[in-house]
Design a protein around this motif. Structure first.
Motif, PDB file in Angstrom:
ATOM      1  N   UNK A 391      -5.299  -7.696   3.707  1.00  0.00           N
ATOM      2  CA  UNK A 391      -6.605  -7.705   4.347  1.00  0.00           C
ATOM      3  C   UNK A 391      -7.720  -7.531   3.319  1.00  0.00           C
ATOM      4  N   UNK A 392      -7.456  -6.705   2.307  1.00  0.00           N
ATOM      5  CA  UNK A 392      -8.495  -6.387   1.326  1.00  0.00           C
ATOM      6  C   UNK A 392      -8.474  -7.310   0.119  1.00  0.00           C
ATOM      7  N   UNK A 393      -7.423  -8.123  -0.018  1.00  0.00           N
ATOM      8  CA  UNK A 393      -7.281  -8.955  -1.202  1.00  0.00           C
ATOM      9  C   UNK A 393      -6.715  -8.196  -2.382  1.00  0.00           C
ATOM     10  N   UNK A 394      -6.267  -6.966  -2.149  1.00  0.00           N
ATOM     11  CA  UNK A 394      -5.727  -6.118  -3.204  1.00  0.00           C
ATOM     12  C   UNK A 394      -4.232  -6.363  -3.330  1.00  0.00           C
ATOM     13  N   UNK A 395      -3.707  -6.577  -4.548  1.00  0.00           N
ATOM     14  CA  UNK A 395      -2.265  -6.814  -4.716  1.00  0.00           C
ATOM     15  C   UNK A 395      -1.403  -5.631  -4.291  1.00  0.00           C
ATOM     16  N   UNK A 396      -1.956  -4.427  -4.318  1.00  0.00           N
ATOM     17  CA  UNK A 396      -1.191  -3.240  -3.931  1.00  0.00           C
ATOM     18  C   UNK A 396      -1.120  -3.167  -2.408  1.00  0.00           C
ATOM     19  N   UNK A 397       0.087  -3.035  -1.819  1.00  0.00           N
ATOM     20  CA  UNK A 397       0.198  -3.005  -0.354  1.00  0.00           C
ATOM     21  C   UNK A 397      -0.564  -1.843   0.253  1.00  0.00           C
ATOM     22  N   UNK A 398      -1.237  -2.114   1.355  1.00  0.00           N
ATOM     23  CA  UNK A 398      -1.996  -1.102   2.070  1.00  0.00           C
ATOM     24  C   UNK A 398      -1.612  -1.123   3.534  1.00  0.00           C
ATOM     25  N   UNK A 399      -1.810  -0.001   4.207  1.00  0.00           N
ATOM     26  CA  UNK A 399      -1.468   0.100   5.621  1.00  0.00           C
ATOM     27  C   UNK A 399      -2.215  -0.969   6.424  1.00  0.00           C
ATOM     28  N   UNK A 400      -1.459  -1.674   7.265  1.00  0.00           N
ATOM     29  CA  UNK A 400      -2.061  -2.726   8.074  1.00  0.00           C
ATOM     30  C   UNK A 400      -1.792  -4.121   7.554  1.00  0.00           C
TER      31      UNK A 400
END
Length: 427
Positions: A391-400
């Motif tokens: 969702x954020x475009x961040x390579x690190x996995x995030x909740x959701x």
């Protein structure tokens, strides 16, 4: 004793275990069975004799009839017991011994032939050879490390020694020790860009390959001292990619590409990243169309080899989104397709960046997509392949986020396409 010797010993033990279940029933002596049958026959005759005596007491039989019946019973019992069962018993016993001998010879032979025809003998031998080679290299490295640490204990001001020790710890994934050793080197020489960047890489590795914070400050310091330092430009670009700063990443990658030897592996890798960010920047002879650039890169890396003429890992990944999640994601959301070591650091070794609107898509993961030059797919033999909608475009996995993984562990030698379906939410 070699690993292959252990393998064959283990196989022999399993064959013997199988024979231990098959042979005892065949080799058991029949004497007890014959004795049990004789005892049963005698018991039957005794019971019949008791019945005759009871009939005599009840006057059902006369004395003459009783004597006649008793004599017939004794003659019948004598005839049955006199029957010579020895030849039959010996024949059965002989047959059992022949069967046992056949199984003893046939079972191991059948197992060996079946393994030679259907087993993976060559792969097992190569695997054990790789394991032994890897263990020997590790033992040699650790022996050298012990000698280096002993020398550093006598000469603690040796910057080069601390730097070498830290790099060795990085190679063995001992990130805390690497940070400590390279921190000592940085304390002794904080004006050397190589030392600064090695320290930054160690700190980033110890915090999940994230460059934010202290590692990034060190990278910027190295760029102040050497604005065109290749490793500094690469780490700065990686940080920009991690934080979704595409414009800054393009700038660093362009500077890096301009000073790399044309046609080199490093130059192709940087051009590949530029092609993903902006196809018009991939001007190393490839087409400006993004899809054509991907196909060109896949074709080039398919013929690329590592040292020793061993093909470098190149894994084709087919990524699709579960139709049930179609309404829950945006077409402009970022999709990361990645490969990470099955046993090793958790950060991806190679990654490709696309959007949900591109799905389904086929991506070829290889060394040209390495996140860091020192951590490539060619350094490992087994991978976990996955894809994630961020969702954020961040390579690190995030909740959701939504993600999915290929089934099982994928070997570096795999030539079959790998399927990944994005079908689960990151908790």
């Amino acid at each position: 004793m070699t690993s292959m010797s252990i393998f064959w010993i283990a196989a022999g033990i399993m064959v013997l275990l199988a024979l231990s279940f098959l042979l005892p029933p065949l080799l058991r002596r029949p004497n007890q069975q014959v004795l049990d049958e004789t005892t049963a026959e005698i018991a039957v005759y005794r019971e019949r004799l008791r019945e005759l005596r009871a009939e005599l007491r009840n006057s059902t039989l006369s004395e003459e009839q009783f004597s006649l019946a008793r004599r017939e019973l004794e003659e019948a019992m004598a005839a049955d017991l006199a029957t010579d069962t020895t030849p039959l018993t010996k024949l059965k016993s002989k047959r059992h011994w022949i069967t046992a001998l056949f199984l003893l010879l046939f079972t191991p032979s059948l197992a060996f032939v079946a393994y030679q025809q259907l087993g993976a003998g060559d792969q097992v031998a190569r695997f054990w050879a790789m394991e032994e080679g890897s263990q020997q290299e590790m033992d040699t490295m650790r022996h050298a490390m012990e000698g280096l640490k002993a020398r550093l204990a006598e000469h603690p001001e040796d910057v080069r020694g601390w730097q070498l020790l830290g790099r060795t710890y990085l190679a063995t994934n001992e990130f805390a020790k690497a940070s400590e050793a390279l921190g000592r080197a940085y304390t002794l020489d904080d004006q050397n860009p190589d030392v600064i960047l090695d320290y930054a890489e160690a700190l980033a590795a110890s915090q999940g390959r994230r460059l934010q914070g202290a590692p990034l400050k060190l990278v910027h310091r190295a760029l102040e001292l050497a604005p065109q330092h290749p490793k500094a430009l690469w780490l700065a670009a990686v940080n920009a990619l991690q934080t979704n700063q595409d414009g800054e990443a393009k700038t660093y990658l362009q500077q890096l590409a301009s000073q790399l030897p044309p046609g080199s592996e490093e130059e192709r890798m940087v051009r590949a990243h530029l092609a993903q960010l902006a196809p018009e920047m991939a001007t190393s002879g490839a087409t400006t169309d993004a899809r054509a650039t991907t196909e060109t890169r896949a074709s080039a890396t398919a013929t690329n080899t590592k040292e020793g003429n061993t093909p470098a890992p190149s894994i084709e990944v087919k990524v699709a989104l579960d139709p049930a999640l179609q309404s829950e994601v945006s077409e402009s959301s970022t999709v990361f397709v990645f490969a990470r070591a099955a046993k090793g650091p958790p950060m991806p070794l190679a990654a490709a960046r696309h959007q949900v609107k591109d799905l389904p898509i086929t991506v070829v993961l290889n060394d040209s997509m390495a996140m860091m030059p020192s951590m490539k797919m060619s350094n490992f033999s087994e991978f976990q392949i996955g894809a994630r909608v961020s969702w954020s475009g961040n390579p690190v996995p995030q909740s959701g986020d939504f993600e999915g993984f290929a089934e099982g562990i994928i070997p570096a030698t795999s030539s079959k396409p790998v399927s990944v379906v994005i079908n689960q939410r990151v908790p």
